[in-house]
Motif scaffolding. Structure first.
Motif, PDB file in Angstrom:
ATOM      1  N   GLY A  52      -4.184   7.991 -22.201  1.00 13.31           N
ATOM      2  CA  GLY A  52      -4.490   9.380 -21.871  1.00 13.31           C
ATOM      3  C   GLY A  52      -5.640   9.579 -20.907  1.00 13.31           C
ATOM      4  N   MET A  53      -6.139   8.497 -20.306  1.00 11.69           N
ATOM      5  CA  MET A  53      -7.225   8.638 -19.336  1.00 11.69           C
ATOM      6  C   MET A  53      -6.675   8.963 -17.948  1.00 11.69           C
ATOM      7  SD  MET A  53     -10.077   5.797 -20.364  1.00 11.69           S
ATOM      8  CE  MET A  53      -9.008   4.380 -20.176  1.00 11.69           C
ATOM      9  N   ARG A  54      -7.390   9.797 -17.232  1.00 14.87           N
ATOM     10  CA  ARG A  54      -6.997  10.189 -15.877  1.00 14.87           C
ATOM     11  C   ARG A  54      -7.719   9.282 -14.889  1.00 14.87           C
ATOM     12  NH1 ARG A  54      -8.965  14.067 -12.104  1.00 14.87           N
ATOM     13  NH2 ARG A  54      -7.302  15.158 -10.960  1.00 14.87           N
ATOM     14  N   VAL A  55      -6.966   8.661 -13.993  1.00 11.83           N
ATOM     15  CA  VAL A  55      -7.529   7.754 -12.994  1.00 11.83           C
ATOM     16  C   VAL A  55      -7.119   8.242 -11.607  1.00 11.83           C
ATOM     17  CG1 VAL A  55      -7.561   5.385 -12.116  1.00 11.83           C
ATOM     18  CG2 VAL A  55      -7.411   5.796 -14.586  1.00 11.83           C
ATOM     19  N   VAL A  56      -8.092   8.336 -10.714  1.00  8.41           N
ATOM     20  CA  VAL A  56      -7.801   8.693  -9.327  1.00  8.41           C
ATOM     21  C   VAL A  56      -7.827   7.409  -8.506  1.00  8.41           C
ATOM     22  CG1 VAL A  56      -8.499  10.044  -7.330  1.00  8.41           C
ATOM     23  CG2 VAL A  56      -8.857  10.959  -9.640  1.00  8.41           C
ATOM     24  N   PRO A  57      -6.685   6.948  -8.006  1.00  9.11           N
ATOM     25  CA  PRO A  57      -6.648   5.676  -7.257  1.00  9.11           C
ATOM     26  C   PRO A  57      -7.534   5.707  -6.017  1.00  9.11           C
ATOM     27  CG  PRO A  57      -4.433   6.375  -7.873  1.00  9.11           C
ATOM     28  CD  PRO A  57      -5.345   7.533  -8.171  1.00  9.11           C
ATOM     29  N   ASP A  58      -8.110   4.550  -5.717  1.00 13.24           N
ATOM     30  CA  ASP A  58      -8.932   4.425  -4.515  1.00 13.24           C
ATOM     31  C   ASP A  58      -8.095   4.433  -3.249  1.00 13.24           C
ATOM     32  OD1 ASP A  58     -11.500   4.132  -5.799  1.00 13.24           O
ATOM     33  OD2 ASP A  58     -10.894   2.115  -6.369  1.00 13.24           O
ATOM     34  N   LEU A  59      -6.894   3.920  -3.339  1.00 13.89           N
ATOM     35  CA  LEU A  59      -6.002   3.913  -2.175  1.00 13.89           C
ATOM     36  C   LEU A  59      -4.556   3.933  -2.625  1.00 13.89           C
ATOM     37  CD1 LEU A  59      -5.727   0.419  -0.472  1.00 13.89           C
ATOM     38  CD2 LEU A  59      -6.865   0.704  -2.645  1.00 13.89           C
ATOM     39  N   ALA A  60      -3.679   4.271  -1.704  1.00 12.75           N
ATOM     40  CA  ALA A  60      -2.241   4.301  -1.966  1.00 12.75           C
ATOM     41  C   ALA A  60      -1.641   2.933  -1.682  1.00 12.75           C
ATOM     42  CB  ALA A  60      -1.572   5.355  -1.096  1.00 12.75           C
ATOM     43  N   LEU A  61      -0.556   2.628  -2.371  1.00 12.15           N
ATOM     44  CA  LEU A  61       0.100   1.335  -2.209  1.00 12.15           C
ATOM     45  C   LEU A  61       0.472   1.077  -0.749  1.00 12.15           C
ATOM     46  CD1 LEU A  61       1.244  -1.207  -3.545  1.00 12.15           C
ATOM     47  CD2 LEU A  61       3.358   0.068  -3.970  1.00 12.15           C
ATOM     48  N   ALA A  62       0.886   2.109  -0.039  1.00 13.22           N
ATOM     49  CA  ALA A  62       1.278   1.943   1.363  1.00 13.22           C
ATOM     50  C   ALA A  62       0.143   1.431   2.230  1.00 13.22           C
ATOM     51  CB  ALA A  62       1.798   3.271   1.916  1.00 13.22           C
ATOM     52  N   ASP A  63      -1.093   1.622   1.778  1.00  7.11           N
ATOM     53  CA  ASP A  63      -2.263   1.203   2.565  1.00  7.11           C
ATOM     54  C   ASP A  63      -2.852  -0.123   2.100  1.00  7.11           C
ATOM     55  OD1 ASP A  63      -2.190   3.559   4.127  1.00  7.11           O
ATOM     56  OD2 ASP A  63      -3.213   4.655   2.530  1.00  7.11           O
ATOM     57  N   LEU A  64      -2.189  -0.767   1.141  1.00  9.11           N
ATOM     58  CA  LEU A  64      -2.697  -2.027   0.597  1.00  9.11           C
ATOM     59  C   LEU A  64      -2.296  -3.195   1.488  1.00  9.11           C
ATOM     60  CD1 LEU A  64      -4.050  -3.610  -1.720  1.00  9.11           C
ATOM     61  CD2 LEU A  64      -1.806  -3.644  -2.852  1.00  9.11           C
ATOM     62  N   ASN A  65      -3.289  -3.987   1.901  1.00 11.92           N
ATOM     63  CA  ASN A  65      -3.053  -5.137   2.770  1.00 11.92           C
ATOM     64  C   ASN A  65      -3.540  -6.398   2.070  1.00 11.92           C
ATOM     65  OD1 ASN A  65      -3.031  -7.106   4.765  1.00 11.92           O
ATOM     66  ND2 ASN A  65      -3.812  -5.739   6.359  1.00 11.92           N
ATOM     67  N   PRO A  66      -2.668  -7.395   1.881  1.00  5.47           N
ATOM     68  CA  PRO A  66      -3.110  -8.631   1.232  1.00  5.47           C
ATOM     69  C   PRO A  66      -4.334  -9.263   1.884  1.00  5.47           C
ATOM     70  CG  PRO A  66      -0.725  -8.622   1.447  1.00  5.47           C
ATOM     71  CD  PRO A  66      -1.239  -7.432   2.215  1.00  5.47           C
ATOM     72  N   ALA A  67      -4.480  -9.082   3.178  1.00  9.55           N
ATOM     73  CA  ALA A  67      -5.620  -9.680   3.881  1.00  9.55           C
ATOM     74  C   ALA A  67      -6.954  -9.122   3.415  1.00  9.55           C
ATOM     75  CB  ALA A  67      -5.468  -9.464   5.389  1.00  9.55           C
ATOM     76  N   ASP A  68      -6.925  -7.954   2.771  1.00 15.20           N
ATOM     77  CA  ASP A  68      -8.151  -7.314   2.304  1.00 15.20           C
ATOM     78  C   ASP A  68      -8.432  -7.613   0.838  1.00 15.20           C
ATOM     79  OD1 ASP A  68      -8.390  -6.089   4.813  1.00 15.20           O
ATOM     80  OD2 ASP A  68      -7.191  -4.362   4.173  1.00 15.20           O
ATOM     81  N   SER A  69      -7.644  -8.496   0.237  1.00 15.13           N
ATOM     82  CA  SER A  69      -7.697  -8.659  -1.210  1.00 15.13           C
ATOM     83  C   SER A  69      -7.855 -10.113  -1.629  1.00 15.13           C
ATOM     84  CB  SER A  69      -6.411  -8.095  -1.831  1.00 15.13           C
ATOM     85  OG  SER A  69      -6.482  -8.078  -3.238  1.00 15.13           O
ATOM     86  N   ALA A  70      -8.526 -10.300  -2.778  1.00 14.29           N
ATOM     87  CA  ALA A  70      -8.617 -11.625  -3.386  1.00 14.29           C
ATOM     88  C   ALA A  70      -7.560 -11.821  -4.466  1.00 14.29           C
ATOM     89  CB  ALA A  70     -10.011 -11.818  -4.001  1.00 14.29           C
ATOM     90  N   LEU A  71      -7.011 -10.704  -4.984  1.00 16.69           N
ATOM     91  CA  LEU A  71      -6.058 -10.768  -6.097  1.00 16.69           C
ATOM     92  C   LEU A  71      -5.466  -9.389  -6.319  1.00 16.69           C
ATOM     93  CD1 LEU A  71      -5.030 -12.371  -8.739  1.00 16.69           C
ATOM     94  CD2 LEU A  71      -6.938 -11.231  -9.890  1.00 16.69           C
ATOM     95  N   LEU A  72      -4.176  -9.357  -6.687  1.00 19.36           N
ATOM     96  CA  LEU A  72      -3.506  -8.126  -7.110  1.00 19.36           C
ATOM     97  C   LEU A  72      -3.183  -8.249  -8.588  1.00 19.36           C
ATOM     98  CD1 LEU A  72      -2.068  -5.400  -6.574  1.00 19.36           C
ATOM     99  CD2 LEU A  72      -0.010  -6.741  -5.982  1.00 19.36           C
ATOM    100  N   ILE A  73      -3.624  -7.267  -9.381  1.00 17.02           N
ATOM    101  CA  ILE A  73      -3.347  -7.250 -10.819  1.00 17.02           C
ATOM    102  C   ILE A  73      -2.344  -6.148 -11.125  1.00 17.02           C
ATOM    103  CG2 ILE A  73      -4.311  -6.960 -13.135  1.00 17.02           C
ATOM    104  CD1 ILE A  73      -7.000  -7.880 -12.073  1.00 17.02           C
ATOM    105  N   LEU A  74      -1.280  -6.517 -11.830  1.00 12.13           N
ATOM    106  CA  LEU A  74      -0.246  -5.573 -12.269  1.00 12.13           C
ATOM    107  C   LEU A  74      -0.195  -5.563 -13.789  1.00 12.13           C
ATOM    108  CD1 LEU A  74       2.643  -6.651  -9.862  1.00 12.13           C
ATOM    109  CD2 LEU A  74       1.030  -4.773  -9.525  1.00 12.13           C
ATOM    110  N   THR A  75      -0.303  -4.379 -14.375  1.00 12.26           N
ATOM    111  CA  THR A  75      -0.266  -4.295 -15.835  1.00 12.26           C
ATOM    112  C   THR A  75       1.048  -3.695 -16.320  1.00 12.26           C
ATOM    113  OG1 THR A  75      -1.128  -2.050 -16.021  1.00 12.26           O
ATOM    114  CG2 THR A  75      -2.731  -3.826 -15.827  1.00 12.26           C
ATOM    115  N   GLY A  76       1.200  -3.747 -17.629  1.00  9.17           N
ATOM    116  CA  GLY A  76       2.344  -3.115 -18.243  1.00  9.17           C
ATOM    117  C   GLY A  76       2.281  -1.603 -18.128  1.00  9.17           C
TER     118      GLY A  76
END
Length: 201
Positions: A52-76
């Motif tokens: 029930g917590m409200r989270v405002v994402p820092d960015l949209a998936l369309a703007d996600l670039n692997p080159a800018d990341s060390a790891l992608l975490i996907l949860t259930g």
């Protein structure tokens, strides 16, 4: 190093019905180890977690670039079971792995990766073998009965193993290794107070 981002950015996928409890150990200790975390949503519109917590994402998936990341975490999330709304996150995981950037998936996210074909040729785990078999994937021979599994930059875990999941994440990014990694796991999974001395050494 607590609170100081020096080692890169980890991206945490967030979406409606996101399972809050599955990543707390991982993200907290990544932060203490010098990694920053940015949340990634389907868009930048707020999402509501399973708790029930409200989270405002820092960015949209369309703007996600692997080159800018060390790891992608996907949860259930319930949404992994009710349609294809989260399929773009599994597609993003394919892009990350193709770029040599690791991915960590727990609970229902493993089913999403199975549907994407990312578990067909990698050792992996999940809740139970039948859960993934129901996706129609072809990786059943690579299923491992373990709390968490890492293979080829891909971490998988079942829904009851957030601590083991975090252990693999921390190992993958070099936050802890060897005796300290083992001590961290003993402390948070087994409540072994003797592990404090190792972590503080």
């Amino acid at each position: 190093m607590t609170g100081t981002t020096t080692r890169g950015t980890v991206h945490l996928a967030v979406y409606d019905t996101f399972a809050d409890w599955e990543t707390g150990h991982a993200t907290a200790w990544l932060s203490r180890g010098g990694y920053g975390t940015r949340t990634v949503g389907p868009t930048t519109a707020p999402v509501t977690t399973m708790g029930g917590m409200r989270v405002v994402p820092d960015l949209a998936l369309a703007d996600l670039n692997p080159a800018d990341s060390a790891l992608l975490i996907l949860t259930g999330a319930d949404l992994w079971e009710t349609g294809d709304d989260l399929a773009p996150f599994a597609t993003a995981a394919r892009r990350f792995l193709g770029a040599g950037v690791p991915v960590a998936a727990i609970c229902g996210a493993t089913a999403g990766l199975a549907r994407e074909g990312l578990l067909d040729d990698r050792a992996h785990t999940s809740a139970v073998p039948g859960y993934l078999a129901a996706t129609g994937y072809r990786g059943g021979a690579h299923y491992v009965e373990a709390d968490a599994v890492t293979d080829g930059g891909l971490i998988t875990a079942g829904p009851t193993e957030p601590v083991a999941f975090a252990r693999e994440v921390l190992a993958q990014l070099g936050v802890y290794e060897g005796e300290k990694l083992d001590a961290w796991y003993r402390l948070f999974h087994h409540s072994d107070a003797a592990a404090y001395a190792v972590l503080d050494s």
